[in-house]
Motif scaffolding. Structure first.
Motif, PDB file in Angstrom:
ATOM      1  N   ARG A   1       0.829  -1.207   0.000  1.00  0.00           N
ATOM      2  CA  ARG A   1       0.000   0.000   0.000  1.00  0.00           C
ATOM      3  C   ARG A   1       0.866   1.260   0.000  1.00  0.00           C
ATOM      4  NH1 ARG A   1      -2.381   0.553   4.483  1.00  0.00           N
ATOM      5  NH2 ARG A   1      -1.938  -1.387   5.574  1.00  0.00           N
ATOM      6  N   MET A   2       2.006   1.210   0.673  1.00  0.00           N
ATOM      7  CA  MET A   2       2.900   2.364   0.687  1.00  0.00           C
ATOM      8  C   MET A   2       3.493   2.602  -0.704  1.00  0.00           C
ATOM      9  SD  MET A   2       6.204   3.087   3.118  1.00  0.00           S
ATOM     10  CE  MET A   2       7.041   1.612   2.533  1.00  0.00           C
ATOM     11  N   TYR A   3       3.941   1.509  -1.362  1.00  0.00           N
ATOM     12  CA  TYR A   3       4.473   1.647  -2.719  1.00  0.00           C
ATOM     13  C   TYR A   3       3.411   2.180  -3.672  1.00  0.00           C
ATOM     14  CZ  TYR A   3       8.546  -1.105  -1.297  1.00  0.00           C
ATOM     15  OH  TYR A   3       9.678  -1.551  -0.690  1.00  0.00           O
ATOM     16  N   LEU A   4       2.190   1.629  -3.570  1.00  0.00           N
ATOM     17  CA  LEU A   4       1.116   2.036  -4.469  1.00  0.00           C
ATOM     18  C   LEU A   4       0.769   3.504  -4.282  1.00  0.00           C
ATOM     19  CD1 LEU A   4      -0.988   1.167  -6.566  1.00  0.00           C
ATOM     20  CD2 LEU A   4      -2.517   0.586  -4.669  1.00  0.00           C
ATOM     21  N   SER A   5       0.678   3.950  -3.022  1.00  0.00           N
ATOM     22  CA  SER A   5       0.330   5.345  -2.752  1.00  0.00           C
ATOM     23  C   SER A   5       1.411   6.295  -3.237  1.00  0.00           C
ATOM     24  CB  SER A   5       0.085   5.547  -1.261  1.00  0.00           C
ATOM     25  OG  SER A   5       1.258   5.286  -0.514  1.00  0.00           O
ATOM     26  N   VAL A   6       2.679   5.913  -3.053  1.00  0.00           N
ATOM     27  CA  VAL A   6       3.779   6.780  -3.480  1.00  0.00           C
ATOM     28  C   VAL A   6       3.841   6.883  -4.998  1.00  0.00           C
ATOM     29  CG1 VAL A   6       6.290   7.004  -3.544  1.00  0.00           C
ATOM     30  CG2 VAL A   6       5.158   6.482  -1.397  1.00  0.00           C
ATOM     31  N   VAL A   7       3.623   5.763  -5.692  1.00  0.00           N
ATOM     32  CA  VAL A   7       3.635   5.789  -7.157  1.00  0.00           C
ATOM     33  C   VAL A   7       2.490   6.653  -7.682  1.00  0.00           C
ATOM     34  CG1 VAL A   7       3.295   4.393  -9.231  1.00  0.00           C
ATOM     35  CG2 VAL A   7       4.811   3.587  -7.427  1.00  0.00           C
ATOM     36  N   CYS A   8       1.302   6.508  -7.093  1.00  0.00           N
ATOM     37  CA  CYS A   8       0.160   7.336  -7.512  1.00  0.00           C
ATOM     38  C   CYS A   8       0.427   8.815  -7.252  1.00  0.00           C
ATOM     39  CB  CYS A   8      -1.099   6.890  -6.776  1.00  0.00           C
ATOM     40  SG  CYS A   8      -1.704   5.253  -7.243  1.00  0.00           S
ATOM     41  N   LEU A   9       1.022   9.108  -6.102  1.00  0.00           N
ATOM     42  CA  LEU A   9       1.357  10.495  -5.781  1.00  0.00           C
ATOM     43  C   LEU A   9       2.415  11.034  -6.731  1.00  0.00           C
ATOM     44  CD1 LEU A   9       1.430  10.442  -1.875  1.00  0.00           C
ATOM     45  CD2 LEU A   9      -0.169  11.691  -3.335  1.00  0.00           C
ATOM     46  N   PHE A  10       3.351  10.176  -7.120  1.00  0.00           N
ATOM     47  CA  PHE A  10       4.396  10.618  -8.050  1.00  0.00           C
ATOM     48  C   PHE A  10       3.781  10.987  -9.398  1.00  0.00           C
ATOM     49  CE2 PHE A  10       7.621   9.708 -11.315  1.00  0.00           C
ATOM     50  CZ  PHE A  10       8.614  10.592 -10.912  1.00  0.00           C
ATOM     51  N   ILE A  11       2.832  10.183  -9.872  1.00  0.00           N
ATOM     52  CA  ILE A  11       2.157  10.489 -11.137  1.00  0.00           C
ATOM     53  C   ILE A  11       1.397  11.809 -11.030  1.00  0.00           C
ATOM     54  CG2 ILE A  11       0.361   9.738 -12.735  1.00  0.00           C
ATOM     55  CD1 ILE A  11       1.120   6.852 -12.051  1.00  0.00           C
ATOM     56  N   MET A  12       0.710  12.013  -9.908  1.00  0.00           N
ATOM     57  CA  MET A  12      -0.020  13.263  -9.693  1.00  0.00           C
ATOM     58  C   MET A  12       0.940  14.450  -9.613  1.00  0.00           C
ATOM     59  SD  MET A  12      -2.632  14.210  -6.574  1.00  0.00           S
ATOM     60  CE  MET A  12      -3.640  12.785  -6.984  1.00  0.00           C
ATOM     61  N   ASN A  13       2.050  14.255  -8.903  1.00  0.00           N
ATOM     62  CA  ASN A  13       3.033  15.329  -8.773  1.00  0.00           C
ATOM     63  C   ASN A  13       3.650  15.686 -10.121  1.00  0.00           C
ATOM     64  OD1 ASN A  13       2.666  15.496  -6.015  1.00  0.00           O
ATOM     65  ND2 ASN A  13       4.331  14.092  -5.531  1.00  0.00           N
ATOM     66  N   MET A  14       3.928  14.667 -10.936  1.00  0.00           N
ATOM     67  CA  MET A  14       4.522  14.930 -12.244  1.00  0.00           C
ATOM     68  C   MET A  14       3.542  15.664 -13.151  1.00  0.00           C
ATOM     69  SD  MET A  14       7.596  14.118 -12.119  1.00  0.00           S
ATOM     70  CE  MET A  14       7.881  14.467 -13.858  1.00  0.00           C
ATOM     71  N   THR A  15       2.245  15.373 -13.001  1.00  0.00           N
ATOM     72  CA  THR A  15       1.233  16.118 -13.756  1.00  0.00           C
ATOM     73  C   THR A  15       1.294  17.596 -13.399  1.00  0.00           C
ATOM     74  OG1 THR A  15      -0.215  14.177 -13.803  1.00  0.00           O
ATOM     75  CG2 THR A  15      -1.218  16.317 -14.263  1.00  0.00           C
ATOM     76  N   TYR A  16       1.446  17.877 -12.094  1.00  0.00           N
ATOM     77  CA  TYR A  16       1.543  19.260 -11.635  1.00  0.00           C
ATOM     78  C   TYR A  16       2.856  19.895 -12.081  1.00  0.00           C
ATOM     79  CZ  TYR A  16       0.992  23.258  -8.501  1.00  0.00           C
ATOM     80  OH  TYR A  16       0.854  24.523  -7.997  1.00  0.00           O
ATOM     81  N   VAL A  17       3.919  19.099 -12.120  1.00  0.00           N
ATOM     82  CA  VAL A  17       5.208  19.599 -12.609  1.00  0.00           C
ATOM     83  C   VAL A  17       5.087  20.041 -14.065  1.00  0.00           C
ATOM     84  CG1 VAL A  17       7.541  18.888 -13.272  1.00  0.00           C
ATOM     85  CG2 VAL A  17       6.687  18.327 -11.007  1.00  0.00           C
ATOM     86  N   PHE A  18       4.468  19.199 -14.889  1.00  0.00           N
ATOM     87  CA  PHE A  18       4.288  19.544 -16.301  1.00  0.00           C
ATOM     88  C   PHE A  18       3.371  20.759 -16.462  1.00  0.00           C
ATOM     89  CE2 PHE A  18       5.448  14.982 -17.125  1.00  0.00           C
ATOM     90  CZ  PHE A  18       6.620  15.269 -17.810  1.00  0.00           C
ATOM     91  N   TYR A  19       2.381  20.875 -15.574  1.00  0.00           N
ATOM     92  CA  TYR A  19       1.481  22.028 -15.628  1.00  0.00           C
ATOM     93  C   TYR A  19       2.245  23.318 -15.332  1.00  0.00           C
ATOM     94  CZ  TYR A  19      -2.456  25.105 -14.558  1.00  0.00           C
ATOM     95  OH  TYR A  19      -3.348  26.155 -14.527  1.00  0.00           O
ATOM     96  N   ASN A  20       3.107  23.278 -14.311  1.00  0.00           N
ATOM     97  CA  ASN A  20       3.940  24.446 -14.019  1.00  0.00           C
ATOM     98  C   ASN A  20       4.902  24.744 -15.160  1.00  0.00           C
ATOM     99  OD1 ASN A  20       4.033  25.702 -10.980  1.00  0.00           O
ATOM    100  ND2 ASN A  20       3.166  23.649 -10.985  1.00  0.00           N
ATOM    101  N   GLY A  21       5.434  23.680 -15.754  1.00  0.00           N
ATOM    102  CA  GLY A  21       6.312  23.877 -16.903  1.00  0.00           C
ATOM    103  C   GLY A  21       5.586  24.513 -18.072  1.00  0.00           C
TER     104      GLY A  21
END
Length: 220
Positions: free
Chosen positions: A13-33
């Motif tokens: 569950r920790m791995y799954l949550s971190v991977v999902c958060l990473f995908i969400m964070n990268m979406t926000y990174v691209f949005y800022n870019g």
């Protein structure tokens, strides 16, 4: 294979949550870019890189912890504390970059476009999400008190603090009343406060590593 057993496994569950958060964070990174390129804004471009560093640090923390689970318990504990030490160093190294972004905010020209309200809503939602996430990680770290959870908690706090700074800058830019000196003062104070948070987190992690590994844990 028992899927229910896998789902209720804390590590999974920790791995799954971190991977999902990473995908969400990268979406926000691209949005800022995207905002940085479309608005020719060095501020959004800088923050995109900043968020990427924090998101990658959180993901690599969990992946690294998973890669050392097969090691002897004493070595595993040492390496987890070593990872905490490196994250602490990273947070300290981000302080000059954060100071640079605050200076950039105080000197850059803000470009308010027709879709700035959309950007404001997105930044606000992301900031509140990060604050809630950091509170959850704080509770988890306090409850379980694991080395890995403490490291993730501190990264989440650093990420939420940077998001608050971004939200403040956008609110001051969107509702500019012409009082530039007050805006610069508020930005400088917020930036100084966040630098203190980073300094505390970084130093506390380094001290914890030194105290816990000072001749007590063998590396072989």
């Amino acid at each position: 294979m028992n899927l229910k057993k896998i789902f209720y496994n804390s590590s999974f569950r920790m791995y799954l949550s971190v991977v999902c958060l990473f995908i969400m964070n990268m979406t926000y990174v691209f949005y800022n870019g995207y905002l940085g390129i479309s608005l020719s804004s060095a501020w959004f471009t800088t923050m995109a890189f900043y968020y990427f560093i924090l998101a990658a640090a959180r993901l690599l923390t969990v992946l690294y912890a998973g890669s050392i689970r097969h090691l002897h318990k004493s070595i595993q504990i040492y390496k987890e504390y070593r990872l905490m030490y490196r994250i602490g160093i990273m947070l300290l190294l981000l302080i000059p970059a954060l100071c640079g972004t605050v200076i950039l905010m105080n000197t850059a020209q803000y470009h308010i476009s027709s879709y700035s309200s959309i950007a404001m809503i997105t930044i606000s939602a992301y900031t509140f999400f990060k604050i809630i996430l950091s509170i959850i990680n704080f509770i988890k770290a306090h409850t379980h008190a694991s080395i890995l959870q403490i490291s993730i908690r501190n990264i989440s706090i650093a990420d939420a603090a940077a998001s608050v700074l971004t939200l403040q800058s956008q609110m001051l830019a969107s509702f500019d009343t012409g009082m530039k000196m007050n805006r610069r003062l508020m930005t400088s104070l917020a930036g100084a406060g966040i630098c203190i948070v980073y300094l505390y987190l970084g130093i506390s992690m380094i001290i914890t590593y030194r105290r816990k590994t000072n001749g007590k844990i063998k590396t072989r």
